[in-house]
Design an enzyme around this catalytic site. Structure first.
Site, PDB file in Angstrom:
ATOM      1  N   GLU A  53     -69.756   6.091  -1.363  1.00 23.96           N
ATOM      2  CA  GLU A  53     -69.073   4.390  -0.651  1.00 23.96           C
ATOM      3  C   GLU A  53     -68.185   4.378   0.540  1.00 23.96           C
ATOM      4  OE1 GLU A  53     -68.265   1.835  -4.137  1.00 23.96           O
ATOM      5  OE2 GLU A  53     -67.310   0.171  -2.443  1.00 23.96           O
ATOM      6  N   ASP A  55     -66.263   2.048   2.506  1.00 21.37           N
ATOM      7  CA  ASP A  55     -65.760   0.268   2.351  1.00 21.37           C
ATOM      8  C   ASP A  55     -65.105  -0.402   3.675  1.00 21.37           C
ATOM      9  OD1 ASP A  55     -66.447   0.015  -0.114  1.00 21.37           O
ATOM     10  OD2 ASP A  55     -64.419   0.561  -1.121  1.00 21.37           O
ATOM     11  N   GLU A  57     -62.656  -3.561   3.079  1.00 18.20           N
ATOM     12  CA  GLU A  57     -62.319  -4.923   2.790  1.00 18.20           C
ATOM     13  C   GLU A  57     -61.601  -5.626   3.422  1.00 18.20           C
ATOM     14  OE1 GLU A  57     -63.964  -3.821  -1.400  1.00 18.20           O
ATOM     15  OE2 GLU A  57     -61.785  -3.134  -1.314  1.00 18.20           O
ATOM     16  N   HIS A  70     -58.160  -2.749   3.921  1.00 15.76           N
ATOM     17  CA  HIS A  70     -58.049  -2.113   2.843  1.00 15.76           C
ATOM     18  C   HIS A  70     -60.017  -0.827   3.120  1.00 15.76           C
ATOM     19  CE1 HIS A  70     -57.575   0.043  -1.044  1.00 15.76           C
ATOM     20  NE2 HIS A  70     -58.982  -0.589  -1.735  1.00 15.76           N
ATOM     21  N   TRP A 148     -55.342  -8.482  -7.188  1.00 15.73           N
ATOM     22  CA  TRP A 148     -55.122  -7.477  -7.002  1.00 15.73           C
ATOM     23  C   TRP A 148     -54.734  -7.905  -4.803  1.00 15.73           C
ATOM     24  CZ3 TRP A 148     -57.813  -4.807  -3.119  1.00 15.73           C
ATOM     25  CH2 TRP A 148     -58.980  -4.997  -3.228  1.00 15.73           C
ATOM     26  N   GLY A 152     -50.488  -7.317  -3.703  1.00 20.20           N
ATOM     27  CA  GLY A 152     -50.358  -7.048  -4.999  1.00 20.20           C
ATOM     28  C   GLY A 152     -50.628  -7.921  -6.007  1.00 20.20           C
TER      29      GLY A 152
HETATM   30  C1  LIG Z   1     -49.373 -10.591   3.741  1.00 15.50           C
HETATM   31  O1  LIG Z   1     -47.843 -10.874   4.027  1.00 15.50           O
HETATM   32  C2  LIG Z   1     -46.738 -10.435   3.958  1.00 15.50           C
HETATM   33  C3  LIG Z   1     -45.840 -10.922   4.104  1.00 15.50           C
HETATM   34  O2  LIG Z   1     -46.117 -10.283   5.175  1.00 15.50           O
HETATM   35  C4  LIG Z   1     -47.366  -8.216   3.945  1.00 15.50           C
HETATM   36  O3  LIG Z   1     -46.455  -8.246   2.484  1.00 15.50           O
HETATM   37  C5  LIG Z   1     -48.795  -8.043   3.418  1.00 15.50           C
HETATM   38  O4  LIG Z   1     -48.601  -6.458   3.400  1.00 15.50           O
HETATM   39  C6  LIG Z   1     -49.730  -8.833   3.728  1.00 15.50           C
HETATM   40  N1  LIG Z   1     -51.189  -8.803   3.355  1.00 15.50           N
HETATM   41  C7  LIG Z   1     -51.433  -8.805   2.195  1.00 15.50           C
HETATM   42  C8  LIG Z   1     -53.032  -8.609   1.686  1.00 15.50           C
HETATM   43  O5  LIG Z   1     -50.312  -8.692   0.855  1.00 15.50           O
END
Ligand SMILES: *[C@@H]1O[C@H](CO)[C@@H](O)[C@H](O)[C@H]1NC(C)=O
Length: 226
Positions: A53, A55, A57, A70, A148, A152
């Site tokens: 695969e 990816d 994403e 990602h 996730w 996170g």
């Molecule tokens: C979302 O925004 C925060 C704050 O700028 C950042 O730390 C994070 O990497 C961004 N993206 C995701 C997918 O969490």
């Protein structure tokens, strides 16, 4: 084509054809506004439980916060080769072009003509994993991954904003092994400079820099320019 996500279902599509080696390209406009918790994906994948695969994403975010691109490469069902990037533009206001080139020499991920990642087939004796013999189809999808995807998993999908939509157009898939994409030349020259610019300024995670995760011994392909 537009894909939609609401609190009962995501959506997706797959190519009719499958390929051993190909260049696929798609224009995508991502979910605008508060896209936290959503993931829009564009990927190549083979069948079965020992699948390969590749990816791309797009992890959504709250309004005004950046998407994360990602990327990962699976061989025989095993991934753990993530690289993550911020984008240098707002991916929700216009279509941008995303492509995957997969040939016997390397896998290259490209955003608006800039290569962002090259995964090389570093070992002709096949001791380092490389997708080489399982046909893959192209897929696209929009789904909920608020366990996730955004910070996170700490920011959840706001279903009051549903349905979320992402749009796709200008799909091309080239399996012609006499075409330029099949060349065994690795990324070099101006393309290499562009990739280095992206990696220096926009890369936020690289598994090859995360030796703690691998208990001090990085995967074999790291250190050989992956
Ligand atoms: C979302 O925004 C925060 C704050 O700028 C950042 O730390 C994070 O990497 C961004 N993206 C995701 C997918 O969490």
């Amino acid at each position: 084509m537009s894909l939609a996500l609401d609190n009962s279902s995501g959506s997706g599509f797959e190519s009719k054809n499958e390929f051993i080696y190909a260049k696929v390209e798609m224009n995508i406009k991502l979910v605008p506004g508060n896209s936290a918790g959503t993931v829009t994906s564009f990927y190549l994948k083979s069948e079965g439980n020992s699948w390969d695969e590749v990816d791309m994403e797009f992890l959504g975010n709250t309004s005004g916060d950046p998407y994360v691109l990602h990327t990962n490469i699976f061989t025989k069902g095993m991934g753990n080769r993530e690289q993550q990037f911020y984008l240098w533009f707002d991916p929700t206001t216009d279509f941008h072009t995303y492509s995957i080139t997969w040939n016997p020499a390397h896998i290259v991920l490209v955003v608006d003509k800039k290569p962002i990642r090259e995964y090389r087939n570093v070992d002709p004796n096949n001791n380092v994993p490389y997708p080489r013999d399982q046909p893959m189809k192209l897929y696209g999808s929009l789904w909920n991954a608020d366990d996730w995807a955004t910070r996170g998993g700490s920011v959840k999908t706001d279903w009051s904003k549903a349905p979320f939509t992402a749009s796709f157009n200008n799909y091309t898939a080239d399996g012609d092994k006499t075409a330029p994409w099949y060349s065994s030349e690795l990324i070099d020259g101006d393309d290499l400079k562009q990739m280095q610019w992206v990696q220096k300024n926009y890369m936020i995670y690289n598994y090859c820099d995360d030796s703690n995760r691998f208990h001090g011994s990085l995967p074999a392909e790291c250190g050989r320019k992956n």
